[in-house]
Design an enzyme around this catalytic site. Structure first.
Site, PDB file in Angstrom:
ATOM      1  N   ARG A   5       0.609  -1.530   0.107  1.00 57.33           N
ATOM      2  CA  ARG A   5      -0.477  -0.352  -0.123  1.00 57.33           C
ATOM      3  C   ARG A   5       0.828   1.038   0.279  1.00 57.33           C
ATOM      4  NH1 ARG A   5      -1.868   0.163   4.268  1.00 57.33           N
ATOM      5  NH2 ARG A   5      -1.017  -1.450   5.927  1.00 57.33           N
ATOM      6  N   LYS A  54     -10.084  -2.384   1.476  1.00 53.08           N
ATOM      7  CA  LYS A  54      -9.242  -1.653   2.032  1.00 53.08           C
ATOM      8  C   LYS A  54     -10.570   0.102   2.150  1.00 53.08           C
ATOM      9  CE  LYS A  54      -6.041  -4.055   4.364  1.00 53.08           C
ATOM     10  NZ  LYS A  54      -6.409  -4.526   5.721  1.00 53.08           N
ATOM     11  N   SER A  95      -1.405  -3.723  10.034  1.00 50.46           N
ATOM     12  CA  SER A  95      -1.008  -4.106   9.141  1.00 50.46           C
ATOM     13  C   SER A  95       0.014  -5.088   9.399  1.00 50.46           C
ATOM     14  CB  SER A  95      -0.645  -3.972   7.292  1.00 50.46           C
ATOM     15  OG  SER A  95      -1.739  -3.047   7.464  1.00 50.46           O
ATOM     16  N   CYS A 141       0.662  -8.107  11.361  1.00 55.44           N
ATOM     17  CA  CYS A 141       0.420  -7.869  12.727  1.00 55.44           C
ATOM     18  C   CYS A 141      -0.486  -9.442  13.552  1.00 55.44           C
ATOM     19  CB  CYS A 141       0.736  -6.849  13.115  1.00 55.44           C
ATOM     20  SG  CYS A 141       1.781  -5.264  13.602  1.00 55.44           S
ATOM     21  N   GLY A 142      -0.297 -10.307  12.939  1.00 58.67           N
ATOM     22  CA  GLY A 142      -1.674 -10.991  13.171  1.00 58.67           C
ATOM     23  C   GLY A 142      -2.641 -11.414  13.068  1.00 58.67           C
ATOM     24  N   THR A 159      -4.581 -12.529  10.611  1.00 56.88           N
ATOM     25  CA  THR A 159      -4.536 -13.725   9.686  1.00 56.88           C
ATOM     26  C   THR A 159      -4.099 -14.983  10.594  1.00 56.88           C
ATOM     27  OG1 THR A 159      -4.453 -12.703   7.792  1.00 56.88           O
ATOM     28  CG2 THR A 159      -4.499 -14.758   7.675  1.00 56.88           C
ATOM     29  N   ASN A 160      -3.479 -14.533  11.473  1.00 57.99           N
ATOM     30  CA  ASN A 160      -2.648 -16.047  12.361  1.00 57.99           C
ATOM     31  C   ASN A 160      -3.490 -16.604  13.611  1.00 57.99           C
ATOM     32  OD1 ASN A 160      -0.288 -17.046  11.704  1.00 57.99           O
ATOM     33  ND2 ASN A 160      -0.069 -15.343  10.672  1.00 57.99           N
ATOM     34  N   ASP A 216      -9.430 -10.101   8.405  1.00 52.39           N
ATOM     35  CA  ASP A 216      -9.106  -8.287   8.053  1.00 52.39           C
ATOM     36  C   ASP A 216     -10.254  -7.791   8.388  1.00 52.39           C
ATOM     37  OD1 ASP A 216      -6.460  -6.635   7.382  1.00 52.39           O
ATOM     38  OD2 ASP A 216      -7.671  -6.205   5.913  1.00 52.39           O
ATOM     39  N   SER A 263       5.065 -10.583   0.334  1.00 49.66           N
ATOM     40  CA  SER A 263       3.929 -11.396  -0.542  1.00 49.66           C
ATOM     41  C   SER A 263       2.904 -11.861   0.133  1.00 49.66           C
ATOM     42  CB  SER A 263       5.096 -12.255  -0.670  1.00 49.66           C
ATOM     43  OG  SER A 263       6.118 -12.719   0.002  1.00 49.66           O
ATOM     44  N   ARG A 264       2.352 -12.165  -0.782  1.00 50.62           N
ATOM     45  CA  ARG A 264       0.635 -12.148   0.412  1.00 50.62           C
ATOM     46  C   ARG A 264       0.460 -13.927  -1.220  1.00 50.62           C
ATOM     47  NH1 ARG A 264      -1.896  -8.626   4.067  1.00 50.62           N
ATOM     48  NH2 ARG A 264      -0.577  -7.324   4.288  1.00 50.62           N
ATOM     49  N   PHE A 284       1.255 -17.195  18.414  1.00 51.11           N
ATOM     50  CA  PHE A 284       0.299 -18.815  17.217  1.00 51.11           C
ATOM     51  C   PHE A 284      -0.011 -19.358  18.106  1.00 51.11           C
ATOM     52  CE2 PHE A 284       4.954 -17.515  15.399  1.00 51.11           C
ATOM     53  CZ  PHE A 284       4.223 -16.432  14.076  1.00 51.11           C
ATOM     54  N   GLY A 285      -0.229 -20.690  17.688  1.00 48.03           N
ATOM     55  CA  GLY A 285      -1.103 -21.105  18.816  1.00 48.03           C
ATOM     56  C   GLY A 285      -0.882 -21.226  20.293  1.00 48.03           C
TER      57      GLY A 285
END
Ligand code: GTP
Ligand code: SPV
Ligand code: MN
Length: 611
Positions: free
Chosen positions: A82, A230, A272, A274-275, A277-278, A297, A388-389, A519-520
């Site tokens: 962006r 966005k 953005s 910073c976690g 999706t995880n 998101d 990368s996405r 994470f988990g």
């Protein structure tokens, strides 16, 4: 008088919607594409466009056995994230854009961009993409139409949003829609050969909040070009939410089930990369707990008839950060992309036609990197761009919650704010009340990441993780959050509202290591959050909120040094006192418009720290 020659496809509109037909005609007359294609969202269309993109060198088809119906894309090395410096909120009154946005008067921006758009689709096809953010079954479906000269955008939009014939049919002839115009800004002269990733060095990502229009020029990268995301769902959406009494937020949504079978819904606003999706796809490490994904998101949150706040994910796909994603960190993301039907942008290509990125196990001995060059582990460079996405259908997520398609959304029990901070911010704290929670959100700070062009790793305030996405004056945005805390009926009763927590997975020790495994293991923090909602978990009252005692956090089976845990949870008054002038400076940016409640919260924090 000679009529200008008709543009093939322009008159083949599969809709009688007069406003839409007229707008498409006007844009075609301005941008002069060779042809116009009305997108239907079919498999045949996907097939045709991906074939064309492969022929053009924009996409490479991946190995069918590894990643069926999936593609590798490489952007121009300058078009990878962006562009916040080139993003504008063009409100009529400059004050309505506030101190956190770039502003230009709408007339001036339109005049400038009209000249850029003139003839800008020459030699290309203009695609008409009817889309809907959120379920089509919503009481008022949130329609948009994107016009673009990028087939990569069309294929990405097919993954990220409900789009095509079904949407156009649902729009009928009357429906309101957000017009969203996009061009890569790279006209082709007759005989000129194209490049695999055409774009322009001149970029504008412009929003007109009063007329609810989006004009984007020069970039093909996701956040700049997939205008339902966005631009619509956050920047224009936040303006709609301000006017209509709801919230458009940069948040994940998850459903959490306890071993006793009790169901909770949690949203989380982290900046953005910073976690979100995880956390949204988390696989709990503690027995008996279950997480299901609703969104990674964006959350639109409205009051339900019962006075609770309900969240809907307006998106249809995941556009996730690739590096760091692995079966050890985010197995559900790996399972989602393994089903194929995905686009991978700026990652590395393996010799057997699969994808690879940093963090995905051991590096292969040879790759083609995101710039198309040979890469070996000795190259001394990253194989994949840090931003990368993967772009993949959310319906492929193996833990997608049933309620994903419910237009009413899910009732939210807890909101997490979180940032990426090496120091100061404890692993988790619970706010004292709604106003304190809004203060935590409004003062949220985080290190910048590769998701936006610019320096990485610089701490900045990123209120509610919305700094780049608030479509109006930030002080008004804070006031809107405070007003939401008065409840659906404005009575001031916040008992039905979600409880607010502030998390930080990224605190580091003196040796720079992350103190918390993340994470988990973040399921342990979710468990504490739920136990706080139930009133059963221990916490110590600190100046910055309620923080778990080390014993209150379930650390059963966790291989974590007691000193590290204590350091992750620590509230250090010295570190916090150093934050105070930074918060003051941040608040002063907003001048008189900053709600007094936030100054009062700052004063109260000061008093608690010094008391
Ligand atoms: P956007 O899509 O840009 O809005 O980002 P996001 O908030 O969805 O971020 P995402 O979950 O994709 O995470 C970004 C990066 O942070 C990835 O490289 C992850 O591996 C890493 N990350 C996510 N969760 C954790 C965590 O709990 N601990 C640590 N150390 N890293 C994490
Ligand atoms: C972000 O930057 O917050 C993203 C990726 O989610 S993009 O859609 O490109 O903005
Ligand atoms: Mn995001």
């Amino acid at each position: 008088m000679s009529a200008s020659p008709a543009i093939p496809g322009l008159d083949e509109a599969p809709t009688q919607h007069p406003k839409l037909r007229e707008w498409v005609k006007q844009v075609a007359a301005l941008t002069t594409p060779d042809t116009v294609v009305w997108c239907d969202g079919s498999d045949a269309e996907w097939q045709r466009l991906t074939d064309e993109l492969v022929a053009a060198g924009t996409l490479v088809r991946l190995n069918e056995d590894r990643k069926p119906n999936s593609f590798w894309a490489r952007t121009d090395p300058s078009d990878v994230a962006r562009v916040e410096e080139r993003t504008f909120i063009c409100s009529v009154d400059e004050a309505d854009a506030g101190p956190t946005n770039n502003w230009m008067a709408p007339d001036e921006m339109k005049a400038t961009m009209t000249e850029l758009y003139r003839g800008c689709m020459r030699g290309r096809t203009m695609y008409v993409i009817p889309f809907c953010m959120g379920p089509l079954t919503a009481e008022s479906p949130m329609f948009g139409v994107e016009l673009t000269d990028s087939p990569y955008v069309v294929t990405s939009m097919r993954i990220m949003a409900r789009m095509g014939s079904g949407v156009l049919d649902a729009m009928g002839t009357e429906a309101d829609f957000v017009p969203a115009l996009h061009s890569i800004g790279a006209p082709l002269e007759p005989g000129q050969t194209d490049v695999p990733w055409p774009c322009s060095q001149t970029k504008y990502i412009s929003h007109f909040p009063e007329t609810r229009e989006i004009w984007s020029y020069g970039s093909g990268y996701g956040g700049n070009s997939l205008l339902g995301k966005k631009c619509y769902s956050l920047r224009i959406g936040s303006v709609m939410g301000r006017d209509e009494g709801w919230l458009a937020e940069h948040m994940l949504i998850l459903r959490l089930t306890s071993p006793q079978g009790k169901v909770y819904h949690v949203t989380g606003a982290f900046p953005s990369a910073c976690g979100k999706t995880n956390l949204a796809m988390l696989e709990p490490t503690i027995p008996g707990w279950k997480v299901e994904t609703l969104g990674d998101d964006i959350a639109w949150m409205r009051f339900g008839e019962d006075g609770r706040l309900y969240a809907v994910n307006p998106e249809y796909g995941l556009f996730g950060v690739a590096p760091g994603t692995d079966y050890t960190t985010n197995p559900n993301a790996m399972r989602t992309i393994a089903k194929g039907n995905s686009l991978f942008t700026n990652v590395a290509l393996t010799d057997d036609g699969d994808i690879w990125w940093e963090g995905m196990g051991e590096a292969p001995s040879h790759l083609t990197d995101w710039k198309g060059r040979d890469w070996t582990p000795d190259s001394g460079e990253l194989s994949s761009h840090p931003n990368s996405r993967f772009c993949t259908p959310i319906k492929q997520c193996p833990i997608l919650a049933d309620s994903y398609d419910d237009p009413r959304g899910v009732p939210i029990d807890a909101i997490l704010f979180g940032g990426r901070r090496a120091s100061t911010i404890p692993l988790v704290s619970q706010s004292r009340d709604w106003a304190h929670g809004v203060f935590q959100g409004a003062t949220l700070s985080s290190e910048t990441t590769a998701a936006a062009v610019g320096q990485v790793g610089v701490v900045r305030r990123d209120p509610m993780a919305m700094l780049p996405f608030i479509g109006y004056n930030g002080a008004d945005y804070f006031a809107h959050w405070i007003a939401m805390g008065k409840g659906a009926d404005g009575s001031g009763d916040d008992s039905k509202l979600p409880k607010i927590f502030y998390v930080n997975w990224f605190r580091r020790g003196e040796d720079k290591r992350f103190l918390w495994p993340g994470f988990g293991e973040n399921s342990r923090v979710l468990k504490w959050v739920v136990e706080r909602l139930e009133g059963s978990a221990e916490a110590v009252e600190t100046p910055v909120g309620f923080v778990p005692t080390p014993e209150a956090l379930d650390t059963e089976g966790l291989d974590l040094d007691a000193d590290d845990l204590a350091a992750a949870l620590r509230v250090d008054p010295e570190e916090w006192r150093a934050e105070l002038p930074l918060i003051t400076e941040w608040f002063e940016k907003f001048g008189d418009k900053l709600p007094g409640v936030l100054w009062a919260e700052l004063d109260a924090l000061k008093a608690r720290l010094n008391g």
